[in-house]
Design an enzyme around this catalytic site. Structure first.
Site, mmCIF file in Angstrom:
data_model
loop_
_atom_site.group_PDB
_atom_site.id
_atom_site.type_symbol
_atom_site.label_atom_id
_atom_site.label_comp_id
_atom_site.label_asym_id
_atom_site.label_seq_id
_atom_site.Cartn_x
_atom_site.Cartn_y
_atom_site.Cartn_z
ATOM 1 N N ASP A 1 40.468 -23.338 36.709
ATOM 2 C CA ASP A 1 40.788 -22.192 36.535
ATOM 3 C C ASP A 1 40.949 -21.380 37.830
ATOM 4 O O ASP A 1 41.029 -20.109 37.797
ATOM 5 C CB ASP A 1 39.570 -21.523 35.724
ATOM 6 C CG ASP A 1 38.254 -21.329 36.681
ATOM 7 O OD1 ASP A 1 38.175 -21.421 37.657
ATOM 8 O OD2 ASP A 1 37.178 -20.889 35.959
ATOM 9 N N CYS B 1 72.543 -26.426 63.042
ATOM 10 C CA CYS B 1 72.458 -24.712 63.478
ATOM 11 C C CYS B 1 70.980 -24.267 63.022
ATOM 12 O O CYS B 1 70.564 -23.688 63.924
ATOM 13 C CB CYS B 1 73.369 -24.167 62.496
ATOM 14 S SG CYS B 1 75.063 -24.534 62.481
ATOM 15 N N ASP C 1 38.874 -29.944 35.116
ATOM 16 C CA ASP C 1 37.575 -29.233 34.942
ATOM 17 C C ASP C 1 37.468 -29.001 33.345
ATOM 18 O O ASP C 1 38.721 -28.959 32.638
ATOM 19 C CB ASP C 1 37.657 -27.850 35.625
ATOM 20 C CG ASP C 1 36.381 -26.804 35.309
ATOM 21 O OD1 ASP C 1 35.377 -27.550 35.179
ATOM 22 O OD2 ASP C 1 36.465 -25.724 34.930
ATOM 23 N N CYS D 1 75.141 -26.103 59.648
ATOM 24 C CA CYS D 1 74.707 -27.112 59.238
ATOM 25 C C CYS D 1 73.352 -27.322 59.732
ATOM 26 O O CYS D 1 72.883 -26.522 60.121
ATOM 27 C CB CYS D 1 75.513 -28.371 60.149
ATOM 28 S SG CYS D 1 75.387 -28.218 61.982
ATOM 29 N N ASP E 1 36.492 -23.138 40.581
ATOM 30 C CA ASP E 1 36.797 -24.381 41.177
ATOM 31 C C ASP E 1 37.312 -24.187 42.491
ATOM 32 O O ASP E 1 38.026 -25.166 42.995
ATOM 33 C CB ASP E 1 37.744 -25.125 40.148
ATOM 34 C CG ASP E 1 36.906 -25.430 38.722
ATOM 35 O OD1 ASP E 1 35.783 -25.548 38.683
ATOM 36 O OD2 ASP E 1 37.532 -24.776 37.901
#
Length: 753
Positions: free
Chosen positions: A629, A21, A430, A18, A633
């Site tokens: 790209d 845990c 871009d 769970c 950028d």
């Protein structure tokens, strides 16, 4: 002071049942000196730990996990361990069910009040004891883990099961001893047996855990598919002979032979032959891609009908497939910000439920209800509570969502990125290489005065010969087509965002935009009208100047990608603001933007200033995604709320953005945002049902609706509801596999535009 030697490791853990845990393991790991951060994902049972290896090692981390009551599985045995766990749950459920089934007979007799044979009536207590005890032994793991969690002050779901089931069994055992010994410990009204309750609770919880384990296994189906793509062998040329070797034995520089129908074993470049290659398993693109000499090939893709050889360039963990697998695994192990809410609730959930169980039982005793009724309420409250559903709400949806993305060439690097993508309201593209093909060609050559067009091209090509810019490459390629001999320039200088300058045989060549010419005080009056005309057509027009005089223009055009307009229309139909950012002049940028259907244009922006433009948009309260790209950028991608890097074959810029689009198709920007929004809807649905289940279930189990729903005060019903609540959450996440991007609507929008 010594510098920290930080390292990240991922460990597969067994025994988690769970969300509590997971929190218990996190707490245990964070207590270890040298551990900087620990994150445990319940859905895929993995712990990711950042630690200082000069202070602590992995053995110490494994020991901390062991002390918390769990075990670490070695990577080589991960699949085997998961299959073993599923088989174990199934086997234990079947055995428990066979022992519990006869106990149903006793329960039915009590409820329907039909008489039992005298011999059974006389021996009912110890017969039930004999049937229930093997089930308790099978479920001993719940008791050991649950008690250990209580002792560690981090009670879990196992603690609720241990206390609830243990109380039912121990109480029944005491009653049995009382009956068999003839010594009346309880009054006759309190002499009920809860063996069937204890046995059926363990049985139904085991069934729930089995179904949950199977369902969780399906959430990681994408990873299994990707791993299954890896070829086992390769044919290489060594010493003039072809030989088949294991994939692990392939070395960089090996000449690999690929025959029709075979999988390409590693990444590399074709050196002989040609063929078409099915890359759909990596990129999601169904159309085979033609491959010839100098083309890149990707490992695990399938060669169709041709024969070729290629040089191995990336092997093992460096191949594109291996990077994708690692990226998806990391994403599936990470936590979305929304998950922290569930973690906080889970930390207080179990202790709160235990308190509610004691208070409810005490209140019913105080109102005059019998001990058996109060005991039933106590057990029902403990058993119906389910922190598992909350713990599974986010990670299962993240696993399916990131897996779906990977199957379609959309690599979502983290759960946080998946969540952020759903919050985006502004997408900034871009231009070059993102909206456009990034492979411009020379469209116009304009000369001024008596200068010939051939001379304009000649000087422009000499200036651009050393440049690596796509525009420069287009000019040089045009000069080569015209069979111009291009000597080397004496000197070369690139002027970022403006152009280039070079010296050749005593002459000074300048090639660039209007801004550069103004800075150098060069008059462009002779070509001004033509320059504006070309720019209005969406072309990038560059002035060529020789020794301070404008001698002409070279215009280059970069066409829109096939799906750019469709992508913009899809985003706008989703209510997103779409903008384009470029270093081009305003007229050229406006022309390209108009073709793409974009209204907002940020033109004449230098690469270094793109980040500032993103900041400006964010200062206006916008949630911004930057699409670029992944190289030029990078600052803007990092600044944006969400960086989306356009990938390109094996040159994929995996480190550049939060999301990487393998196919370099702008339409995938819209698909990624749609997928993330869909995943977040599923997560919210999961949270809703998990909360509703507990908010309704716990009061009902506490007797809030008694006597109207007295039949619900049955721990077996509570156990069944608890077992299936987490299964329903996982199943809801699995429904995500039906996701289909709504791009057809955007096509219609594109046509309207």
């Amino acid at each position: 002071m010594l510098e920290k030697e930080l390292r990240k490791t991922t460990m597969q853990i067994s025994g988690m049942h769970c969300a509590s845990c997971a929190l218990t393991i996190e707490k245990s790991l964070k207590k270890v000196p040298g551990v900087q951060n620990a994150s445990v994902n319940f859905a895929n049972s993995k712990a990711t730990v950042d630690f200082d290896q000069s202070i602590v090692n992995e053995s110490a981390l494994e020991e901390a996990i062991k002390k918390a009551g769990y075990a670490v599985i070695k990577p080589d045995f991960e699949k085997e361990a998961r299959e073993k766990e599923i088989k174990s749950f199934k086997r234990n459920f079947i055995i428990s069910f066979l022992f519990s089934l006869p106990l149903m007979f006793f329960m039915a007799a009590a409820l329907l009040e039909f008489p039992l044979p005298e011999i059974i009536m006389e021996n009912e207590a110890w017969l039930q004891l004999l049937l229930a005890t093997p089930v308790m032994i099978i479920g001993r793991g719940f008791f050991s883990r649950g008690i250990k969690a209580i002792l560690n002050k981090s009670p879990s779901m196992d603690s609720l099961v241990a206390v609830g089931v243990g109380t039912a069994y121990v109480y029944s055992l005491v009653v049995t001893v009382s009956i068999l010994s003839g010594y009346e410990i309880f009054s006759e009204m309190e002499m009920g047996l809860y063996y069937e309750t204890a046995a059926f609770l363990i049985t139904f919880i085991l069934l729930g855990k089995y179904l949950e384990a199977v369902a969780k296994g399906r959430t990681s189906q994408a990873i299994k598919k990707l791993i299954g793509l890896q070829p086992k062998t390769a044919i290489v040329e060594r010493n003039g002979k072809e030989m088949e070797i294991p994939i692990d034995a392939v070395a960089i520089g090996d000449i690999v032979v690929v025959k029709p129908g075979q999988k390409i074993p590693v990444d590399g470049t074709v050196i002989a032959g040609h063929s078409s290659v099915d890359e759909s398993m990596i990129t999601g693109e169904s159309i085979p891609v033609e491959k010839a000499v100098k083309d890149k090939v990707i490992g695990a893709t399938i060669n169709k009908t041709g024969f070729f050889k290629f040089k191995a360039e990336k092997i093992g963990a460096e191949t594109m497939l291996a990077q994708i697998i690692k990226l998806v695994e990391d994403a599936q192990s990470s936590k979305a910000p929304i998950q922290h809410l569930a973690d906080k609730i889970s930390a207080y959930f179990v202790p709160t439920v235990i308190i509610i169980a004691f208070v409810a039982a005490g209140l019913w005793l105080a109102t005059g209800q019998g001990f058996l009724f109060a005991l039933t309420v106590f057990i029902s409250v403990l058993i119906i509570a389910c922190p598992c559903a909350m713990g599974l709400a986010t990670p299962t949806a993240v696993m399916v969502g990131t897996g779906l993305g990977a199957e379609n060439g959309i690599l979502i690097k983290s759960a946080a990125a998946l969540q952020k993508a759903s919050e985006i309201d502004t997408v900034v593209f871009d231009k070059t290489g993102t909206l456009t093909a990034g492979k411009p060609i020379v469209t116009d050559i304009v000369s001024a005065g008596s200068i010939k067009q051939r001379d304009v091209l000649f000087y422009a090509a000499i200036a651009e010969k050393r440049s690596e810019h796509p525009l420069g490459e287009a000019i040089v390629n045009k000069a080569m087509e015209e069979k111009l001999r291009l000597p080397e320039a004496d000197s070369f200088n690139s002027i970022t965002g403006k152009g280039v300058e070079a010296k050749f045989r005593g002459k000074r060549i300048l090639l660039g935009n209007n801004k550069l010419m103004r800075e150098r005080k060069i008059s462009i009056a002779a070509v001004q009208a033509r320059l504006e005309s070309l720019e209005s057509e969406g072309k990038t027009a560059m002035v060529v100047a020789l020794d301070g005089n404008a001698i002409g223009i070279v215009a280059v055009a970069d066409t829109l990608k096939e799906h750019s307009r469709e992508a913009v229309a899809a985003l706008r139909s989703m209510g997103k603001t779409v903008a384009m950012i470029t270093g081009d002049n305003a007229r050229t940028a406006a022309a390209i933007a108009k073709q793409a259907g974009i209204d907002t244009v940020l033109a004449e922006v230098l690469p270094a200033d793109k980040e500032k433009e993103i900041k400006r948009l964010q200062s206006q309260g916008k949630k911004v995604a930057m699409v670029g790209d992944g190289i030029n950028d990078a600052p803007a991608l990092a600044q944006a709320d969400l960086g989306i890097a356009i990938g390109s074959g094996t040159d994929i810029a995996i480190e550049a953005g939060d999301i990487v689009l393998v196919k370099s198709n702008p339409i995938d920007v819209a698909v990624a945002i749609q997928l993330s929004s869909y995943a977040m809807r599923k997560i919210k649905q999961n949270f809703f049902w998990a909360f509703v289940y507990n908010v309704i279930g716990i009061p009902v189990a506490a007797g809030a609706l008694y006597p109207f729903t007295g039949w619900l005060l049955n721990p077996v019903i509570a156990g069944t509801a608890m077992a299936f609540s987490s299964v329903s959450v996982v199943s809801n996440s699995l429904l995500m596999r039906r996701f289909k991007p709504k791009i057809k609507q955007s096509k219609m929008a594109a046509e309207k535009n």
